[in-house]
Enzyme design. Structure first.
Site, mmCIF file in Angstrom:
data_model
loop_
_atom_site.group_PDB
_atom_site.id
_atom_site.type_symbol
_atom_site.label_atom_id
_atom_site.label_comp_id
_atom_site.label_asym_id
_atom_site.label_seq_id
_atom_site.Cartn_x
_atom_site.Cartn_y
_atom_site.Cartn_z
ATOM 1 N NE ARG A 54 -0.513 12.868 -9.632
ATOM 2 C CZ ARG A 54 -0.054 14.029 -8.705
ATOM 3 N NH1 ARG A 54 -0.660 12.684 -7.514
ATOM 4 N NH2 ARG A 54 -0.188 14.722 -8.113
ATOM 5 C CD1 TRP A 82 1.034 7.379 -2.435
ATOM 6 C CD2 TRP A 82 1.304 7.509 -4.957
ATOM 7 N NE1 TRP A 82 1.468 8.823 -2.794
ATOM 8 C CE2 TRP A 82 1.931 8.417 -4.508
ATOM 9 C CE3 TRP A 82 1.861 7.260 -6.501
ATOM 10 C CZ2 TRP A 82 3.138 9.595 -5.777
ATOM 11 C CZ3 TRP A 82 2.568 8.188 -7.477
ATOM 12 C CH2 TRP A 82 3.105 8.617 -7.306
ATOM 13 C CD GLU A 83 0.804 5.801 -9.997
ATOM 14 O OE1 GLU A 83 1.600 6.014 -9.814
ATOM 15 O OE2 GLU A 83 0.027 7.497 -10.250
ATOM 16 C CG LEU A 84 -6.789 4.527 -8.332
ATOM 17 C CD1 LEU A 84 -7.553 3.199 -6.779
ATOM 18 C CD2 LEU A 84 -7.391 5.001 -9.550
ATOM 19 C CG LEU A 87 -5.678 8.908 -11.498
ATOM 20 C CD1 LEU A 87 -6.985 8.849 -12.164
ATOM 21 C CD2 LEU A 87 -5.196 10.980 -12.512
#
Length: 273
Positions: A54, A82-84, A87
């Site tokens: 991110r 969490w990062e996905l 996005l």
């Protein structure tokens, strides 16, 4: 993960990818986009567990209009849930600025990793279709900002990217660079209606605003005058470069080339004025 956006000029797109399994296709995609006149920044950061994807996306978008994210098994292995989700949130909240690509994975695999990410319109990319994918991105960048309805659509009935390469020979001093935009103001065609290999007699370097004239402009040969119909394109390859001669390739939109006559009566011998 260190940020490398400092001192980077603003770009049209940045490409985020995993070094472990998509480095080659990312570089090929970057080369294709550059040859189409798109300013590219490659996210040259190795993805690993704990890396902030991110943060990388955030940094890249401060320097670029769009973010191309090449999703692969290696990319998912280095990305947390969490990062996905981040996005997807960024994609939906910021006018669809992220363009997802799938490399050696399919919808089922993406869905297992992130159902919300699997719902985003994406294209599959590999070494065989990278030019077509680059053409899709080119269309998006050249459209009005935010209008990306064609993302994921076909680029042509035959799968062609809508560009054609023309080999150019220029006698004189000229410094071609891949990605440089040039206009062939006038040219000679040695093979009548064959427009894929030309001798340029006048070139304008659009990036620097400089005009170059060939040292052999006044010689007599088969000529097609196009002083009022210049060919504009981007240098995609360089074959030879010497002090008084340059051989290179420009990439031109195919529709532009189709506008030129292929009638042999339009070709005649004489001096280029």
């Amino acid at each position: 993960m260190a940020s490398e956006t400092d001192d980077v000029d603003e770009k049209d797109v940045f490409i985020s990818y995993s070094h472990s399994d998509s480095k080659e296709v990312a570089k090929l995609l970057g080369q294709e986009l550059t040859s189409m006149g798109i300013a590219v920044w490659l996210d040259d950061i190795e993805m690993s567990i704990g890396s902030s994807i991110r943060e990388s996306i955030d940094d890249g978008l401060t320097q670029s209009e769009y973010g191309v994210v090449i999703l692969s098994k290696g990319y998912f292995e280095g990305t947390s849930e969490w990062e996905l989700n981040g996005l997807v949130e960024k994609h939906t909240n910021e006018d669809d600025v992220i363009l997802p690509l799938w490399h050696n994975i399919g919808h089922d695999y993406v869905y297992q990793q992130s159902p919300s990410l699997a719902d985003l319109v994406a294209e599959e990319v590999d070494k065989e279709n990278v030019q077509s994918v680059a053409a899709s991105i080119y269309q998006i960048v050249r459209e009005d900002r935010g209008e990306i309805d064609d993302w994921g659509g076909d680029t042509g009935t035959d799968g062609s990217p809508g560009f054609i390469d023309i080999d150019i020979t220029f006698q004189g001093r000229f410094d071609p660079k891949v990605g440089k935009e040039v206009t062939i103001e006038s040219w000679r065609n040695h093979n009548a209606s064959n427009l894929t290999s030309l001798e340029a007699t006048e070139i304008r370097d659009e990036d620097r605003g400089i005009d170059y004239t060939s040292s052999s402009k006044g010689t007599t040969m088969t000529v097609k005058r196009i002083d009022d119909e210049p060919l504009n394109g981007v240098i995609s390859d360089i074959q030879e470069l010497r002090s008084n001669k340059a051989e290179f390739t420009i990439r031109v939109e195919e529709s532009r080339l189709e506008e030129l006559s292929d009638d042999r009566d339009d070709y005649k011998s004489g001096f280029v004025q």
